[in-house]
Enzyme design. Structure first.
Site, mmCIF file in Angstrom:
data_model
loop_
_atom_site.group_PDB
_atom_site.id
_atom_site.type_symbol
_atom_site.label_atom_id
_atom_site.label_comp_id
_atom_site.label_asym_id
_atom_site.label_seq_id
_atom_site.Cartn_x
_atom_site.Cartn_y
_atom_site.Cartn_z
ATOM 1 N N GLY A 10 0.859 -1.197 0.000
ATOM 2 C CA GLY A 10 0.000 0.000 0.000
ATOM 3 C C GLY A 10 0.887 1.236 0.000
ATOM 4 N N ALA A 11 2.099 1.063 -0.572
ATOM 5 C CA ALA A 11 3.167 2.069 -0.477
ATOM 6 C C ALA A 11 2.819 3.412 -1.120
ATOM 7 C CB ALA A 11 4.440 1.504 -1.124
ATOM 8 N N GLY A 13 -0.120 4.779 -1.132
ATOM 9 C CA GLY A 13 -1.238 5.410 -0.414
ATOM 10 C C GLY A 13 -0.746 6.408 0.626
ATOM 11 N N MET A 15 -1.067 6.418 3.991
ATOM 12 C CA MET A 15 -0.374 5.813 5.140
ATOM 13 C C MET A 15 0.938 5.162 4.713
ATOM 14 S SD MET A 15 -1.847 6.375 7.997
ATOM 15 C CE MET A 15 -1.252 5.111 9.088
ATOM 16 N N GLY A 99 -2.289 -2.511 9.368
ATOM 17 C CA GLY A 99 -3.063 -1.347 9.806
ATOM 18 C C GLY A 99 -4.361 -1.206 9.043
ATOM 19 N N THR A 100 -4.494 -1.944 7.959
ATOM 20 C CA THR A 100 -5.711 -1.857 7.143
ATOM 21 C C THR A 100 -6.906 -2.306 7.976
ATOM 22 O OG1 THR A 100 -4.327 -2.499 5.297
ATOM 23 C CG2 THR A 100 -6.705 -2.525 4.926
ATOM 24 N N HIS A 155 -13.940 10.769 10.138
ATOM 25 C CA HIS A 155 -12.776 10.526 9.288
ATOM 26 C C HIS A 155 -12.878 11.315 7.992
ATOM 27 C CE1 HIS A 155 -12.059 7.103 11.966
ATOM 28 N NE2 HIS A 155 -10.834 7.074 11.487
ATOM 29 N N HIS A 156 -11.744 11.382 7.282
ATOM 30 C CA HIS A 156 -11.689 12.012 5.951
ATOM 31 C C HIS A 156 -12.652 11.306 5.002
ATOM 32 C CE1 HIS A 156 -9.314 8.611 4.375
ATOM 33 N NE2 HIS A 156 -8.832 8.564 5.599
ATOM 34 N N LYS A 159 -12.237 7.618 3.189
ATOM 35 C CA LYS A 159 -12.211 6.336 3.908
ATOM 36 C C LYS A 159 -13.313 5.438 3.351
ATOM 37 C CE LYS A 159 -12.322 4.344 8.571
ATOM 38 N NZ LYS A 159 -11.234 3.395 8.292
ATOM 39 N N GLY A 165 -12.574 0.763 12.243
ATOM 40 C CA GLY A 165 -12.119 -0.358 13.062
ATOM 41 C C GLY A 165 -11.948 0.072 14.518
HETATM 42 P P1 NAP Z 1 -5.124 4.999 0.617
HETATM 43 O O1 NAP Z 1 -4.450 6.325 0.537
HETATM 44 O O2 NAP Z 1 -6.308 4.730 -0.261
HETATM 45 O O3 NAP Z 1 -3.992 3.903 0.370
HETATM 46 C C1 NAP Z 1 -4.226 2.541 0.120
HETATM 47 C C2 NAP Z 1 -3.271 2.127 -1.003
HETATM 48 O O4 NAP Z 1 -3.313 0.707 -1.165
HETATM 49 C C3 NAP Z 1 -3.662 2.760 -2.339
HETATM 50 O O5 NAP Z 1 -2.517 3.274 -2.991
HETATM 51 C C4 NAP Z 1 -4.251 1.560 -3.071
HETATM 52 O O6 NAP Z 1 -4.180 1.678 -4.492
HETATM 53 C C5 NAP Z 1 -3.353 0.460 -2.567
HETATM 54 N N1 NAP Z 1 -3.809 -0.899 -2.910
HETATM 55 C C6 NAP Z 1 -5.043 -1.319 -3.290
HETATM 56 N N2 NAP Z 1 -5.015 -2.646 -3.551
HETATM 57 C C7 NAP Z 1 -3.758 -3.062 -3.333
HETATM 58 C C8 NAP Z 1 -3.106 -4.328 -3.420
HETATM 59 N N3 NAP Z 1 -3.750 -5.430 -3.806
HETATM 60 N N4 NAP Z 1 -1.783 -4.408 -3.106
HETATM 61 C C9 NAP Z 1 -1.106 -3.320 -2.709
HETATM 62 N N5 NAP Z 1 -1.670 -2.093 -2.619
HETATM 63 C C10 NAP Z 1 -2.970 -1.963 -2.916
HETATM 64 O O7 NAP Z 1 -5.621 4.714 2.118
HETATM 65 P P2 NAP Z 1 -4.927 5.151 3.498
HETATM 66 O O8 NAP Z 1 -5.543 6.407 4.009
HETATM 67 O O9 NAP Z 1 -3.444 5.050 3.337
HETATM 68 O O10 NAP Z 1 -5.445 3.972 4.437
HETATM 69 C C11 NAP Z 1 -5.116 2.611 4.162
HETATM 70 C C12 NAP Z 1 -5.817 1.716 5.174
HETATM 71 O O11 NAP Z 1 -5.279 1.966 6.470
HETATM 72 C C13 NAP Z 1 -7.318 1.926 5.315
HETATM 73 O O12 NAP Z 1 -7.950 0.679 5.555
HETATM 74 C C14 NAP Z 1 -7.431 2.797 6.544
HETATM 75 O O13 NAP Z 1 -8.674 2.669 7.202
HETATM 76 C C15 NAP Z 1 -6.312 2.244 7.381
HETATM 77 N N6 NAP Z 1 -5.783 3.133 8.414
HETATM 78 C C16 NAP Z 1 -5.420 2.527 9.575
HETATM 79 C C17 NAP Z 1 -4.824 3.276 10.565
HETATM 80 C C18 NAP Z 1 -4.397 2.567 11.822
HETATM 81 O O14 NAP Z 1 -3.863 3.234 12.736
HETATM 82 N N7 NAP Z 1 -4.557 1.249 11.909
HETATM 83 C C19 NAP Z 1 -4.609 4.637 10.396
HETATM 84 C C20 NAP Z 1 -4.984 5.231 9.199
HETATM 85 C C21 NAP Z 1 -5.549 4.462 8.199
HETATM 86 P P3 NAP Z 1 -5.511 2.246 -5.282
HETATM 87 O O15 NAP Z 1 -5.671 3.645 -4.810
HETATM 88 O O16 NAP Z 1 -5.138 2.104 -6.711
HETATM 89 O O17 NAP Z 1 -6.654 1.341 -4.849
#
Ligand code: NAP
Length: 266
Positions: A10-11, A13, A15, A99-100, A155-156, A159, A165
Site C-alpha cells: 500500500g506504499a 497510499g 499511510m 493497519g488496514t 474521518h476524511h 475512507k 475499526g
Molecule cells: P489509501 O491512501 O487509499 O492507500 C491505500 C493504497 O493501497 C492505495 O494506494 C491503493 O491503491 C493500494 N492498494 C489497493 N489494492 C492493493 C493491493 N492489492 N496491493 C497493494 N496495494 C494496494 O488509504 P490510506 O488512508 O493510506 O489507508 C489505508 C488503510 O489503512 C485503510 O484501511 C485505513 O482505514 C487504514 N488506516 C489505519 C490506521 C491505523 O492506525 N490502523 C490509520 C490510518 C488508516 P488504489 O488507490 O489504486 O486502490
C-alpha cells in the site's frame, strides 16, 4: 547490527508513504521493498522526499517477498485486499504488521489459524495512535460505572469502510467493561433511516465523513444527571508512526495473532 528488513504494502497510499518515511529515518530498520497497485515504478525517495533508499514500487507482493526476503511487511491497503495480502505474507514465512481496517471477527479467527500454521507473528491494529489506544482503555474503565455509551467517529471523506475499526474495537471494549449486560431498549422510531447510527456490541456508532478530517473519535457516556466524554484526535498521519515502529520492532520476536497495539505496550 543487523537491520530489520521491511516491505511496505500500500506504499503509494497516504499511510504507506508516511510509513516509508518513518522506516527510512530509523537506523535499525531498512526499507527493502514497496508494493502497490498504483504508482508502480515510482522511485520511493522521489515520492517521499526522503533519500537513503533505492526502492521502487512494484506491483506483486509475493514476487517482492521472494526477492527481498523481509522480516516484516507493513500493510496499509484496502479492506478489499487485506485478507489476500495477509495470506501471501504468511505463506512467504514473513511477520506482518497490519493497519488496514475492515476485517470482521470471522476474518480475524481465520487469520489467527493461518498465523499459527505459519509459526509467525501477525499484529493487526485498528489504530496505531497511542492516544487512541488510551482512549479505548479509558472507555473500558468508564463502562464499568457508566454502561450506556455512544460513539461518534469522524474521518476524511476517502475512507472506504464504516464504522471505523477503532470504533468497533472501542464498542467491544465497552461491552467487556460493563459490569452487566444492558437491558435492551425499545427500537426507536427512525424518521430518517440510520439516524440512530449502527448498533454494535450494544453501542450506537455514528460515522461522519468529511474533507479536512483525519481520524477522530468521541465516546460519550450518559449517567443520571451527568455525561462523560472521552475524545481523541489524530491531526496528522504522523500520529500513527510511533505505534507502527514499535510494532515492527516487537512483532519479529512474537508468534501468533495479536489484535490491538495495547497488547504490545508495557
Ligand atoms: P489509501 O491512501 O487509499 O492507500 C491505500 C493504497 O493501497 C492505495 O494506494 C491503493 O491503491 C493500494 N492498494 C489497493 N489494492 C492493493 C493491493 N492489492 N496491493 C497493494 N496495494 C494496494 O488509504 P490510506 O488512508 O493510506 O489507508 C489505508 C488503510 O489503512 C485503510 O484501511 C485505513 O482505514 C487504514 N488506516 C489505519 C490506521 C491505523 O492506525 N490502523 C490509520 C490510518 C488508516 P488504489 O488507490 O489504486 O486502490
Amino acid at each position: 547490527m543487523e537491520k530489520i528488513r521491511v516491505v511496505v504494502s500500500g506504499a503509494y497510499g497516504r499511510m504507506g508513504r508516511e510509513v516509508m518515511k518513518a522506516v527510512t529515518a530509523q537506523e535499525d530498520l531498512s526499507l527493502v521493498g514497496a508494493v502497490d497497485k498504483a504508482g508502480v515504478g515510482t522511485d520511493v525517495s522521489a515520492l517521499t522526499g526522503v533519500g537513503g533508499t533505492e526502492v521502487v514500487i512494484s506491483s506483486n507482493l509475493t514476487e517482492t517477498l521472494q526477492k527481498t526476503k523481509p522480516d516484516v511487511v507493513v500493510d496499509f491497503t484496502t479492506p478489499l485486499v487485506v485478507k489476500e495480502n495477509i495470506k501471501a505474507i504468511l505463506e512467504a514465512g514473513v511477520n506482518g504488521v497490519i493497519g488496514t481496517t475492515g476485517l470482521t471477527e470471522e476474518n480475524l479467527a481465520e487469520m489467527a489459524a493461518l498465523t499459527d500454521q505459519a509459526g509467525k507473528g501477525l499484529l493487526i491494529a485498528p489504530n496505531f495512535a497511542i492516544g487512541a489506544v488510551l482512549m479505548m482503555r479509558f472507555a473500558k474503565e468508564a463502562a464499568k460505572y457508566l454502561p450506556e455509551a455512544e460513539i461518534i467517529e469522524l474521518h476524511h471523506d476517502r475512507k472506504i469502510d464504516a464504522p471505523s475499526g477503532t470504533a468497533m474495537k472501542t464498542a467491544e471494549m465497552i461491552k467487556n467493561g460493563r459490569a452487566q449486560a444492558l437491558t435492551p431498549k425499545p427500537a426507536p422510531l427512525e424518521k430518517v433511516k440510520g439516524a440512530r447510527g449502527g448498533d454494535y456490541s450494544s453501542v450506537h456508532i455514528h460515522s461522519v465523513r468529511l474533507p479536512g478530517l483525519v481520524a477522530h473519535q468521541e465516546v460519550i457516556f450518559g449517567g443520571i444527571g451527568q455525561t462523560l466524554t472521552i475524545k481523541h484526535d489524530s491531526l496528522d498521519r504522523t500520529s500513527f508512526m510511533p505505534g507502527v515502529l514499535l510494532a515492527i520492532r516487537k512483532i519479529i520476536k512474537m508468534k501468533g495473532l495479536i489484535y490491538g497495539l495495547e497488547n504490545l505496550m508495557d
